[in-house]
Design an enzyme around this catalytic site. Sequence first.
Site, PDB file in Angstrom:
ATOM      1  N   HIS A 253      -1.465 -15.355  -5.483  1.00  0.00           N
ATOM      2  CA  HIS A 253      -2.507 -14.441  -4.766  1.00  0.00           C
ATOM      3  C   HIS A 253      -3.690 -14.898  -4.101  1.00  0.00           C
ATOM      4  CE1 HIS A 253      -6.185 -11.823  -4.700  1.00  0.00           C
ATOM      5  NE2 HIS A 253      -5.815 -10.841  -4.804  1.00  0.00           N
ATOM      6  N   CYS A 291      -3.093 -10.271   0.580  1.00  0.00           N
ATOM      7  CA  CYS A 291      -4.714  -9.872  -0.170  1.00  0.00           C
ATOM      8  C   CYS A 291      -5.787 -10.064   1.212  1.00  0.00           C
ATOM      9  CB  CYS A 291      -5.233 -10.547  -1.363  1.00  0.00           C
ATOM     10  SG  CYS A 291      -7.056  -9.273  -1.379  1.00  0.00           S
ATOM     11  N   HIS A 318      -1.851  -6.426  -0.408  1.00  0.00           N
ATOM     12  CA  HIS A 318      -3.204  -5.943  -1.303  1.00  0.00           C
ATOM     13  C   HIS A 318      -3.838  -5.605   0.064  1.00  0.00           C
ATOM     14  CE1 HIS A 318      -3.246  -8.003  -5.358  1.00  0.00           C
ATOM     15  NE2 HIS A 318      -2.944  -7.147  -5.084  1.00  0.00           N
ATOM     16  N   ASP A 361      -6.009  -1.943  -4.061  1.00  0.00           N
ATOM     17  CA  ASP A 361      -6.742  -2.500  -4.637  1.00  0.00           C
ATOM     18  C   ASP A 361      -8.345  -1.852  -4.602  1.00  0.00           C
ATOM     19  OD1 ASP A 361      -6.894  -5.437  -5.681  1.00  0.00           O
ATOM     20  OD2 ASP A 361      -7.432  -6.759  -3.795  1.00  0.00           O
ATOM     21  N   HIS A 362      -9.050  -2.986  -4.688  1.00  0.00           N
ATOM     22  CA  HIS A 362     -10.333  -2.211  -4.999  1.00  0.00           C
ATOM     23  C   HIS A 362     -10.902  -1.527  -4.105  1.00  0.00           C
ATOM     24  CE1 HIS A 362     -11.134  -6.953  -6.385  1.00  0.00           C
ATOM     25  NE2 HIS A 362     -10.712  -6.270  -7.125  1.00  0.00           N
ATOM     26  N   TYR A 378     -12.461  -1.306  -9.608  1.00  0.00           N
ATOM     27  CA  TYR A 378     -10.730  -0.274  -9.943  1.00  0.00           C
ATOM     28  C   TYR A 378     -10.699   1.031 -10.649  1.00  0.00           C
ATOM     29  CZ  TYR A 378      -8.609  -4.788  -9.557  1.00  0.00           C
ATOM     30  OH  TYR A 378      -7.528  -5.446  -9.073  1.00  0.00           O
TER      31      TYR A 378
END
Length: 404
Positions: A253, A291, A318, A361-362, A378
């Site tokens: 990541h 990501c 991501h 993801d977020h 999350y």
Amino acid sequence: MEKTWRWFGKKDKITLAMLKEIGIEGIVTALHDIPLGDVWQQKDIRDLREYIESHGLRWSVVESLPVTETIKYAGPDRDEQIEIYKQSLRNLAAEGIHTVCYNFMPVLDWARTDLAHPNPDGTSNLYFSIPHFAYFDIYILKRDGALEEWSRFKTLGPDGKPNGRDIVAEVEQLRKTMTPESEHELVENIVIKTQGFVSGNFREGDNHPLQLFRQLLALYKGVDKDTLRDNMRYFLSAIMPVCEECGINMCVHPDDPPFPILGLPRIVTSDEDIEWFLNAVDNKHNGLTFCAGSLSAGAQNDVVALARKYASRTWFVHLRSCHIFPNGDFTEASHLGGRADVVELVKIFEKENCSLPMRVDHGMTMLGDETRGYNAGYSFLGRMFAMAQVQGVMAAVKSFNSLT
């Protein structure tokens, strides 16, 4: 791409039944109750895999099988910890799990200073304020050399050019308004609420997080970027034979934020970094978690160009996006906004490998998410909204591809 969701185990307030209802196909999770540095036993992996499968889902990606600090700074038990890691990989493969997301960030995983930054529409997002983080470093953590380092820190605007910001001057202005309560909140946001729910160095309820933080930082004394790179190469070279044997794809990541913090080197921040680690151990099983959010938080990065360049070595995606303000601070953006250009990324990754696991993801905090005790970043409704946006993009791309 496979629609996946990061799920934090059987104690997660978001249940697998809920995820099945909203169209999730694969689960991204880990054995969060296993102490850091212990072997993941096959029976524990099997128990969680079977629980996931009982809900009509599959365990698609491990995120994360943590790389202990001693591997990163080359401590005396590094080789022992690598052997433990290799055994965990074998046990995962024996249960049919072949994609492992990990990171090589020293001490601190992803960092934010505000976990509920208000948006004009009433939602909130994660936010990184450079002066607030510098204040934490200089006046709360009281790290040796922090003031001098921040006086030299060059912030970049969204165009990737230095914007002349004086961080120390802003920190001194901030100091006039900070209270014990706001300092406590900053510690909670940086150290506990973004770290405590994963298998890492900090836990919810830690009584002395700053003391532990300082002890961990001390382990990296003398570790510069080249040293950390050498340690990453050592780790990857050691585990690649097991990855070959078991068909495990390792996907690192990117660092978040993608620039050095706390006097620690960051080595997965940019095109040059990604090219380095892929070439350092040139094996197809040594790959990238792309990501888009972490990469788009770095003004030095052309996210779409990076996706085109590294799609063939990407094993996990991501999809999120960040917006960089002119002063260099950044926030999570709408999944259809920000710097990442999610639409173009979907085109690239669908063309390269339409079975790649992808998670949004977020997500925003919205419509009461903030009252339900979800982990920072999350949310349920915010991520569900993001997944709907991305699923629409995927459908449009698929339809367009069928016509051309």
